[in-house]
Design a protein around this motif. Structure first.
Motif, mmCIF file in Angstrom:
data_model
loop_
_atom_site.group_PDB
_atom_site.id
_atom_site.type_symbol
_atom_site.label_atom_id
_atom_site.label_comp_id
_atom_site.label_asym_id
_atom_site.label_seq_id
_atom_site.Cartn_x
_atom_site.Cartn_y
_atom_site.Cartn_z
ATOM 1 N N UNK A 78 0.829 -1.208 0.000
ATOM 2 C CA UNK A 78 0.000 0.000 0.000
ATOM 3 C C UNK A 78 0.865 1.261 0.000
ATOM 4 N N UNK A 79 1.917 1.256 0.824
ATOM 5 C CA UNK A 79 2.812 2.420 0.851
ATOM 6 C C UNK A 79 3.486 2.605 -0.508
ATOM 7 N N UNK A 80 3.911 1.489 -1.125
ATOM 8 C CA UNK A 80 4.556 1.575 -2.441
ATOM 9 C C UNK A 80 3.579 2.093 -3.488
ATOM 10 N N UNK A 81 2.317 1.647 -3.428
ATOM 11 C CA UNK A 81 1.312 2.127 -4.382
ATOM 12 C C UNK A 81 1.032 3.612 -4.166
ATOM 13 N N UNK A 82 0.972 4.036 -2.910
ATOM 14 C CA UNK A 82 0.781 5.460 -2.625
ATOM 15 C C UNK A 82 1.947 6.278 -3.169
ATOM 16 N N UNK A 83 3.144 5.745 -3.099
ATOM 17 C CA UNK A 83 4.319 6.431 -3.644
ATOM 18 C C UNK A 83 4.146 6.656 -5.146
ATOM 19 N N UNK A 84 3.693 5.623 -5.864
ATOM 20 C CA UNK A 84 3.516 5.748 -7.315
ATOM 21 C C UNK A 84 2.395 6.721 -7.649
ATOM 22 N N UNK A 85 1.276 6.649 -6.923
ATOM 23 C CA UNK A 85 0.148 7.547 -7.200
ATOM 24 C C UNK A 85 0.488 8.988 -6.842
ATOM 25 N N UNK A 86 1.249 9.181 -5.773
ATOM 26 C CA UNK A 86 1.612 10.543 -5.355
ATOM 27 C C UNK A 86 2.524 11.209 -6.375
ATOM 28 N N UNK A 87 3.352 10.405 -7.074
ATOM 29 C CA UNK A 87 4.226 10.971 -8.114
ATOM 30 C C UNK A 87 3.413 11.538 -9.267
ATOM 31 N N UNK A 88 2.208 11.002 -9.500
ATOM 32 C CA UNK A 88 1.260 11.502 -10.502
ATOM 33 C C UNK A 88 1.898 11.650 -11.884
ATOM 34 N N UNK A 89 2.504 10.586 -12.422
ATOM 35 C CA UNK A 89 3.074 10.689 -13.768
ATOM 36 C C UNK A 89 1.968 10.682 -14.817
ATOM 37 N N UNK A 90 2.288 11.153 -15.997
ATOM 38 C CA UNK A 90 1.296 11.118 -17.074
ATOM 39 C C UNK A 90 0.992 9.675 -17.467
#
Length: 584
Positions: free
Chosen positions: A487-499
Motif C-alpha cells: 500500500x505504501x509503495x502504491x501510494x508512492x507511485x500515485x503521489x508521483x502523478x506521472x502522465x
C-alpha cells in the motif's frame, strides 16, 4: 556518447584526461615542494662554505633569510599541491560513483552475475581506491623531479658520485616496479572478495525475516562467516604482497644509499671535495630516502588503484553489453521474423501526448499494436511469464529515458527506506531547518492528498499505527506486513502523478475486500485527470473489472482484447483459458 573504458588502464587514462588541470597544477606545486626539499642540503652546504667557515655575519644573515624563503616556498608548494591532488581525487571518486550508480539505475536490468550489494561495493570502495591514483601520480612526479634535482646537484658537486646515483637509482626503481603486477592481481582479488561479502550481506538482509521465520540463523551466520573469512584472507594476502614490495623498496633504497655514501667518503679522503660539498652530498643522500621510499610505496598503491579501476571498467562494460543486447534486439525487430524462436525480439514502446502504444508484443506473428489513450486504464494478463517480464523490462527502460514526471513504472518488488510513512511516499525528507522535535505535528515530508491515501489504502493503515504519516518505518519496511508495504509503495507511485503509470501486480498481498476498494479508488483518481494513462500487469479480478480494456496473452493463439465482462462470456478456447487465469 563517449565509449566506456574497457580496461583499468583506459579508465585511469580517462580519469587523468578529465582531471588534467588539477592534476598538472597539483603535480607542479608538489614538484616545487620536492625540489625545494632537495635544495635544503645544498643551501646548508653553501651556508657552511660561504658564511660559517669564513665567519661572515652579513653572509650568515643573508643565508638565514634565503633559507627562510626556501622553506616558505617549500611549505606553500606542498599545501597547494596536496590540495589540488586531493581535490582531483575527491571529484573523480564522486564522478565514478555517479557514473556507476547512473549505469546501474538506468539499465533495464543488472547483468545476471551482478547484485546490488556488489554494485554498492564497487561504487564506494573501488571508486575511492581508483581515485587515489591522483595522489600517487602527483607525488610520483614530484618524487622523480626531486631525484633529478638531487642527481644534477651531485653531478655538479662531484661527477663520479652523481654518475653513481644516475645508474643505481633507475636500476633500483626497475627492481621495485617488477612485482607491481602481482600486487595489482592480489588487490583485484581482495576487492572481489569484499564485494562478495557485501553481496552476501545484502542478500541476507533482504531475506532476514524469512530466515528468522524458518530458523535459518545458524546457516546465515555460517554463510556470511565463510565469505567474510575469504575477504579477510584476500586482504591479508594483499597486505603481505604490499609489505614485501615495501620491504624490497627499502632494501634497494638502502643499497643505493650505501653505495653513494661509500663513493662520497672515498672522494673526501682523496681531497677531491670541500667540507660544504660533503655536507651537501650527505644531506642529498639522506634526502633521496624520501622520494625513493615514496616511489616504492606508490608502485604498490597504484597497483591497487589499477585493480579497482579494472573492476569498475568490467562492471560498466557488462552493464553496457546488457543494454546493448536490448538495443540489438530492437533493431532486429524491424526484420520481422515470424516466430519467437527466430530471434529474441523485444517489444517496442512509443509515447505521444495522447497516450502510449506497444508494438511487437507478444513476440509472435499474432502480435498487434496496443494503444492506451489518456484517461484510460488497461490491464494486461499474460500466461507467459517470460513475455510479461520482457514487456515490463521494455516499459521500464522507456520510462527511464522519459523521466518519472512523464512515465513511471512501479515494479512488483519495491524497497521501503528507514524513515516515516510520509517520507517513503513522497521520497522527499524535510531539510535540517525543520525541527520536528520541537513541533511533533511538523511533517518531515510535503503534503499528501487524501485522495492518494484513500486510493492506495494507506488511510486504513494510518488508523492502525501510532503517529499516522509520521509513523517510523524500519529498514526495508521490516515492521510492516507485506500488504502494508504494498500500500505504501502504491501510494508512492500515485503521489508521483506521472502522465503514464505502469504497475505490476500492486496488490498481491492485500485481502480481496481491500483490493476491490483500492482498484475502485485508483481508477477514480487516475480518471479524474483526462490525460493520465494507466497500465496494470495483473490478474486481479478487482482491477480487471474496473479496467476500460483488458489484454489477455494466452500461452498460444492470438491476443484477446476487450472488457473483462465480455471476455468472461466469450465462448472460445482462449476465453476459457482467460477464465481459468483470472478466477480466484
Amino acid at each position: 556518447m563517449p565509449k566506456t573504458p574497457e580496461t583499468g588502464a583506459q579508465m585511469l587514462r580517462r580519469a587523468a584526461r578529465r582531471r588534467i588541470r588539477p592534476l598538472f597544477g597539483g603535480a607542479g606545486a608538489l614538484s616545487i615542494w620536492q625540489v625545494c626539499e632537495a635544495l635544503v642540503p645544498v643551501a646548508i652546504g653553501i651556508i657552511v662554505d660561504r658564511a660559517i667557515i669564513p665567519l661572515s655575519i652579513p653572509a650568515l644573515i643573508i643565508s638565514i633569510m634565503g633559507l627562510g624563503l626556501l622553506f616558505t616556498v617549500l611549505s606553500l608548494g606542498y599545501r597547494f599541491g596536496a590540495r589540488l591532488c586531493n581535490s582531483a581525487r575527491e571529484h573523480e571518486a564522486h564522478a565514478l560513483r555517479v557514473e556507476i550508480t547512473h549505469a546501474a539505475l538506468t539499465a533495464p536490468s543488472l547483468p545476471a552475475d551482478r547484485t546490488s550489494g556488489e554494485v554498492l561495493s564497487i561504487a564506494s570502495a573501488d571508486a575511492d581506491t581508483a581515485a587515489t591514483a591522483f595522489q600517487q601520480a602527483g607525488r610520483g612526479i614530484a618524487s622523480v623531479l626531486g631525484m633529478i634535482t638531487a642527481a644534477v646537484f651531485l653531478l655538479i658537486a662531484d661527477p663520479v658520485t652523481g654518475l653513481v646515483v644516475l645508474i643505481a637509482v633507475p636500476i633500483g626503481l626497475i627492481v621495485v616496479a617488477l612485482p607491481g603486477r602481482s600486487v595489482s592481481a592480489r588487490a583485484t582479488a581482495q576487492l572481489e572478495a569484499v564485494a562478495s561479502a557485501g553481496r552476501s550481506a545484502s542478500d541476507l538482509m533482504h531475506g532476514l525475516r524469512v530466515i528468522k521465520a524458518m530458523g535459518g540463523e545458524p546457516w546465515a551466520v555460517r554463510r556470511y562467516r565463510a565469505t567474510s573469512d575469504a575477504a579477510a584472507e584476500a586482504g591479508v594476502a594483499t597486505g603481505e604482497r604490499t609489505g614485501r614490495l615495501a620491504g624490497l623498496g627499502a632494501l634497494v633504497m638502502s643499497a643505493v644509499l650505501a653505495i653513494v655514501l661509500i663513493v662520497a667518503g672515498l672522494r673526501l679522503i682523496d681531497g677531491q671535495m670541500s667540507v660544504g660539498a660533503l655536507i651537501g652530498i650527505l644531506g642529498m643522500t639522506a634526502f633521496l630516502t624520501e622520494p625513493m621510499r615514496a616511489l616504492a610505496d606508490i608502485v604498490g598503491l597504484f597497483a591497487q588503484s589499477h585493480g579497482a579501476a579494472e573492476r569498475i571498467a568490467r562492471l560498466l562494460t557488462s552493464i553496457d553489453a546488457e543494454a546493448g543486447t536490448g538495443d540489438a534486439t530492437d533493431t532486429s525487430a524491424e526484420a520481422a521474423p515470424t516466430t519467437r524462436d527466430a530471434a529474441d525480439i523485444r517489444p517496442r514502446v512509443t509515447t505521444t501526448e495522447s497516450g502510449i502504444t506497444i508494438t511487437g508484443w507478444p513476440t509472435t506473428a499474432e502480435s498487434r499494436a496496443l494503444t492506451t489513450a489518456g484517461g484510460a486504464l488497461t490491464c494486461i494478463v499474460s500466461d507467459d511469464a517470460e513475455d510479461a517480464a520482457m514487456l515490463l523490462a521494455e516499459l521500464t527502460s522507456h520510462a527511464r529515458s522519459l523521466g518519472p514526471a512523464r512515465m513511471l513504472v512501479a515494479p512488483h518488488d519495491v524497497d521501503l527506506f528507514e524513515g516515516t510513512i510520509g517520507s517513503n511516499i513522497t521520497m522527499v525528507v524535510a531539510d535540517d531547518s525543520t525541527d520536528t522535535d520541537d513541533d511533533p505535528d511538523a511533517a518531515d515530508h510535503p503534503p499528501i492528498s487524501a485522495e492518494v491515501l484513500a486510493a492506495s489504502g494507506v488511510d486504513e493503515l494510518l488508523d492502525l499505527v501510532d503517529g499516522g504519516l509520521g509513523y517510523r518505518i524500519q529498514e526495508l519496511g521490516g515492521n510492516l506486513s507485506g500488504g502494508q508495504r504494498q500500500r505504501v509503495a502504491l501510494a508512492r507511485a500515485l503521489n508521483a502523478d506521472p502522465q503514464i503509470l505502469v504497475l505490476a501486480e500492486p496488490t498481491t498481498a492485500v485481502d480481496a475486500v481491500t483490493e476491490a476498494r483500492i482498484a475502485h479508488g485508483l481508477c477514480r483518481l487516475r480518471r479524474r485527470r483526462g490525460d493520465r494513462v494507466t497500465i496494470i500487469l495483473t490478474s486481479s479480478p478487482a482491477f480487471l473489472a474496473a479496467a476500460d480494456t483488458v489484454v489477455y496473452r494466452p500461452t498460444s493463439g492470438p491476443l484477446l482484447i476487450g472488457r473483462h465482462a465480455d471476455l468472461l462470456e466469450t465462448d472460445t478456447d482462449s476465453a476459457e483459458a482467460y477464465r481459468d487465469a483470472v478466477t480466484r
